[in-house]
Structures are given as structure tokens and as C-alpha cells.
Design a protein around this motif. Structure first.
Motif, PDB file in Angstrom:
ATOM      1  N   ARG A 116      -3.575   3.710  -0.256  1.00 16.42           N
ATOM      2  CA  ARG A 116      -4.089   2.920  -1.647  1.00 16.42           C
ATOM      3  C   ARG A 116      -3.371   1.828  -2.098  1.00 16.42           C
ATOM      4  O   ARG A 116      -2.023   1.737  -2.139  1.00 16.42           O
ATOM      5  CB  ARG A 116      -3.647   4.320  -2.336  1.00 16.42           C
ATOM      6  CG  ARG A 116      -4.273   3.949  -3.854  1.00 16.42           C
ATOM      7  CD  ARG A 116      -3.959   5.411  -4.867  1.00 16.42           C
ATOM      8  NE  ARG A 116      -4.816   5.425  -5.928  1.00 16.42           N
ATOM      9  CZ  ARG A 116      -5.016   5.991  -6.656  1.00 16.42           C
ATOM     10  NH1 ARG A 116      -4.626   7.315  -6.736  1.00 16.42           N
ATOM     11  NH2 ARG A 116      -5.494   5.893  -7.885  1.00 16.42           N
ATOM     12  N   LEU A 117      -4.004   0.935  -2.407  1.00 13.80           N
ATOM     13  CA  LEU A 117      -3.474  -0.078  -3.220  1.00 13.80           C
ATOM     14  C   LEU A 117      -3.760  -0.146  -4.596  1.00 13.80           C
ATOM     15  O   LEU A 117      -4.882  -0.314  -5.055  1.00 13.80           O
ATOM     16  CB  LEU A 117      -3.853  -1.445  -2.641  1.00 13.80           C
ATOM     17  CG  LEU A 117      -3.546  -2.926  -3.352  1.00 13.80           C
ATOM     18  CD1 LEU A 117      -2.037  -2.780  -3.090  1.00 13.80           C
ATOM     19  CD2 LEU A 117      -3.865  -3.920  -2.500  1.00 13.80           C
ATOM     20  N   ARG A 118      -2.925   0.049  -5.484  1.00 19.83           N
ATOM     21  CA  ARG A 118      -3.172   0.184  -6.906  1.00 19.83           C
ATOM     22  C   ARG A 118      -3.458  -1.108  -7.448  1.00 19.83           C
ATOM     23  O   ARG A 118      -2.562  -1.970  -7.204  1.00 19.83           O
ATOM     24  CB  ARG A 118      -2.182   1.189  -7.559  1.00 19.83           C
ATOM     25  CG  ARG A 118      -1.883   2.463  -7.253  1.00 19.83           C
ATOM     26  CD  ARG A 118      -0.779   3.230  -7.790  1.00 19.83           C
ATOM     27  NE  ARG A 118      -0.752   4.625  -7.324  1.00 19.83           N
ATOM     28  CZ  ARG A 118      -1.449   5.827  -7.847  1.00 19.83           C
ATOM     29  NH1 ARG A 118      -2.274   5.453  -8.560  1.00 19.83           N
ATOM     30  NH2 ARG A 118      -1.166   6.913  -7.150  1.00 19.83           N
ATOM     31  N   GLY A 119      -4.314  -1.249  -8.250  1.00 22.58           N
ATOM     32  CA  GLY A 119      -4.559  -2.377  -9.265  1.00 22.58           C
ATOM     33  C   GLY A 119      -3.678  -2.400 -10.551  1.00 22.58           C
ATOM     34  O   GLY A 119      -3.053  -1.464 -10.711  1.00 22.58           O
ATOM     35  N   GLU A 120      -3.713  -3.513 -11.155  1.00 25.90           N
ATOM     36  CA  GLU A 120      -2.858  -3.760 -12.389  1.00 25.90           C
ATOM     37  C   GLU A 120      -3.576  -3.241 -13.647  1.00 25.90           C
ATOM     38  O   GLU A 120      -3.121  -2.866 -14.598  1.00 25.90           O
ATOM     39  CB  GLU A 120      -2.422  -5.104 -12.470  1.00 25.90           C
ATOM     40  CG  GLU A 120      -1.585  -5.369 -11.400  1.00 25.90           C
ATOM     41  CD  GLU A 120      -1.084  -7.061 -11.529  1.00 25.90           C
ATOM     42  OE1 GLU A 120      -1.303  -7.879 -12.566  1.00 25.90           O
ATOM     43  OE2 GLU A 120      -0.307  -7.538 -10.417  1.00 25.90           O
ATOM     44  N   ASP A 121      -4.896  -3.085 -13.509  1.00 28.08           N
ATOM     45  CA  ASP A 121      -5.709  -2.883 -14.740  1.00 28.08           C
ATOM     46  C   ASP A 121      -6.712  -1.500 -14.345  1.00 28.08           C
ATOM     47  O   ASP A 121      -6.734  -1.362 -13.201  1.00 28.08           O
ATOM     48  CB  ASP A 121      -6.764  -4.378 -14.922  1.00 28.08           C
ATOM     49  CG  ASP A 121      -5.916  -5.447 -15.440  1.00 28.08           C
ATOM     50  OD1 ASP A 121      -4.945  -5.281 -15.936  1.00 28.08           O
ATOM     51  OD2 ASP A 121      -6.375  -6.449 -14.662  1.00 28.08           O
ATOM     52  N   ASP A 122      -7.163  -0.938 -15.441  1.00 26.71           N
ATOM     53  CA  ASP A 122      -7.960   0.197 -15.298  1.00 26.71           C
ATOM     54  C   ASP A 122      -9.519  -0.393 -14.872  1.00 26.71           C
ATOM     55  O   ASP A 122      -9.621  -1.568 -15.259  1.00 26.71           O
ATOM     56  CB  ASP A 122      -8.133   0.938 -16.761  1.00 26.71           C
ATOM     57  CG  ASP A 122      -6.818   1.914 -16.917  1.00 26.71           C
ATOM     58  OD1 ASP A 122      -6.029   2.146 -15.905  1.00 26.71           O
ATOM     59  OD2 ASP A 122      -6.560   1.925 -17.906  1.00 26.71           O
ATOM     60  N   PHE A 161       0.744  -1.169   0.060  1.00 28.02           N
ATOM     61  CA  PHE A 161      -0.129   0.145  -0.113  1.00 28.02           C
ATOM     62  C   PHE A 161       0.862   1.271  -0.033  1.00 28.02           C
ATOM     63  O   PHE A 161       1.784   1.356   0.700  1.00 28.02           O
ATOM     64  CB  PHE A 161      -0.886  -0.039   1.230  1.00 28.02           C
ATOM     65  CG  PHE A 161      -2.090  -0.846   1.241  1.00 28.02           C
ATOM     66  CD1 PHE A 161      -3.342  -0.351   0.907  1.00 28.02           C
ATOM     67  CD2 PHE A 161      -2.019  -2.112   1.496  1.00 28.02           C
ATOM     68  CE1 PHE A 161      -4.298  -1.339   0.800  1.00 28.02           C
ATOM     69  CE2 PHE A 161      -3.221  -3.154   1.368  1.00 28.02           C
ATOM     70  CZ  PHE A 161      -4.368  -2.508   1.256  1.00 28.02           C
ATOM     71  N   GLU A 162       0.317   2.445  -0.699  1.00 27.25           N
ATOM     72  CA  GLU A 162       0.947   3.530  -0.607  1.00 27.25           C
ATOM     73  C   GLU A 162       0.138   4.326   0.712  1.00 27.25           C
ATOM     74  O   GLU A 162      -1.120   4.309   0.727  1.00 27.25           O
ATOM     75  CB  GLU A 162       0.728   4.440  -1.785  1.00 27.25           C
ATOM     76  CG  GLU A 162       1.277   3.819  -3.059  1.00 27.25           C
ATOM     77  CD  GLU A 162       0.627   4.646  -4.163  1.00 27.25           C
ATOM     78  OE1 GLU A 162       0.161   5.717  -4.272  1.00 27.25           O
ATOM     79  OE2 GLU A 162       0.741   4.073  -5.286  1.00 27.25           O
ATOM     80  N   THR A 164     -13.980   2.408  -2.641  1.00 32.56           N
ATOM     81  CA  THR A 164     -13.323   3.029  -1.283  1.00 32.56           C
ATOM     82  C   THR A 164     -13.915   2.565   0.031  1.00 32.56           C
ATOM     83  O   THR A 164     -14.992   1.983   0.004  1.00 32.56           O
ATOM     84  CB  THR A 164     -13.629   4.313  -1.542  1.00 32.56           C
ATOM     85  OG1 THR A 164     -13.089   5.113  -2.581  1.00 32.56           O
ATOM     86  CG2 THR A 164     -13.148   5.192  -0.289  1.00 32.56           C
ATOM     87  N   LEU A 165     -12.912   2.271   0.794  1.00 32.57           N
ATOM     88  CA  LEU A 165     -13.284   1.604   2.360  1.00 32.57           C
ATOM     89  C   LEU A 165     -13.194   3.059   3.266  1.00 32.57           C
ATOM     90  O   LEU A 165     -11.987   3.366   3.111  1.00 32.57           O
ATOM     91  CB  LEU A 165     -12.772   0.667   2.632  1.00 32.57           C
ATOM     92  CG  LEU A 165     -12.929  -0.660   2.029  1.00 32.57           C
ATOM     93  CD1 LEU A 165     -11.992  -1.953   2.233  1.00 32.57           C
ATOM     94  CD2 LEU A 165     -14.487  -1.141   1.655  1.00 32.57           C
ATOM     95  N   LEU A 166     -14.056   3.617   3.639  1.00 31.72           N
ATOM     96  CA  LEU A 166     -13.867   4.642   4.479  1.00 31.72           C
ATOM     97  C   LEU A 166     -14.213   4.293   6.089  1.00 31.72           C
ATOM     98  O   LEU A 166     -15.729   3.844   6.253  1.00 31.72           O
ATOM     99  CB  LEU A 166     -14.857   5.905   3.958  1.00 31.72           C
ATOM    100  CG  LEU A 166     -14.756   7.042   4.962  1.00 31.72           C
ATOM    101  CD1 LEU A 166     -13.266   7.451   5.103  1.00 31.72           C
ATOM    102  CD2 LEU A 166     -15.766   8.204   4.319  1.00 31.72           C
ATOM    103  N   GLY A 167     -13.537   4.575   7.050  1.00 36.50           N
ATOM    104  CA  GLY A 167     -13.790   4.222   8.413  1.00 36.50           C
ATOM    105  C   GLY A 167     -13.467   5.508   9.305  1.00 36.50           C
ATOM    106  O   GLY A 167     -12.510   6.360   8.903  1.00 36.50           O
TER     107      GLY A 167
END
Length: 71
Positions: free
Chosen positions: A24-30, A7-8, A35-38
């Protein structure tokens, strides 16, 4: 721990003693994102005062609903 998992991570704070963690965990594809918000500044909730179960996480019309006060 999150950075080791790829994660960033960034801490952002309007008030220095109360920062928020943005991870943020970037995926490999578009494609769509999730979003998980707590938050931890919660208060007790009487379910009779809410339009939906505040702890229910109900899926309604494609949206996840929780903690929606009644009017």
C-alpha cells in the motif's frame, strides 16, 4: 524494493507456501483510491470462450474489464 519506495508491505497467506503480497502506498490527500490486483495462478484462455478479450483491459461504463468468462 517496494518498502524502499515508500510502500507498506505485508504477506498474507491462507496456505503458508502460497502467500499474497499486499503493498500500500498512501497518498497525502483524501480522495478516491486505486487497487491493482494480480495473481499468478492463471490458466490458458481461448479468446473465443470469453465475453471480452481476456487480455484486453477494456474500459466499459467506467470499469476496466479483463478475463470475464462468457456464460
Amino acid at each position: 524494493m517496494l518498502e524502499k519506495a515508500g510502500f507498506e508491505c505485508e504477506l498474507l497467506a491462507a496456505e503458508p507456501e502460497r502467500p499474497n503480497l499486499v503493498a500500500r502506498l498512501r497518498g497525502e490527500d483524501d480522495g478516491p483510491t486505486l487497487t491493482l490486483l494480480g495473481h499468478v495462478d492463471t490458466v490458458r484462455a481461448d479468446p473465443d470462450e470469453w465475453s471480452r478479450d481476456p487480455w484486453g483491459g477494456e474500459l466499459v461504463d467506467g470499469w476496466i474489464w479483463a478475463a470475464v468468462p462468457s456464460t
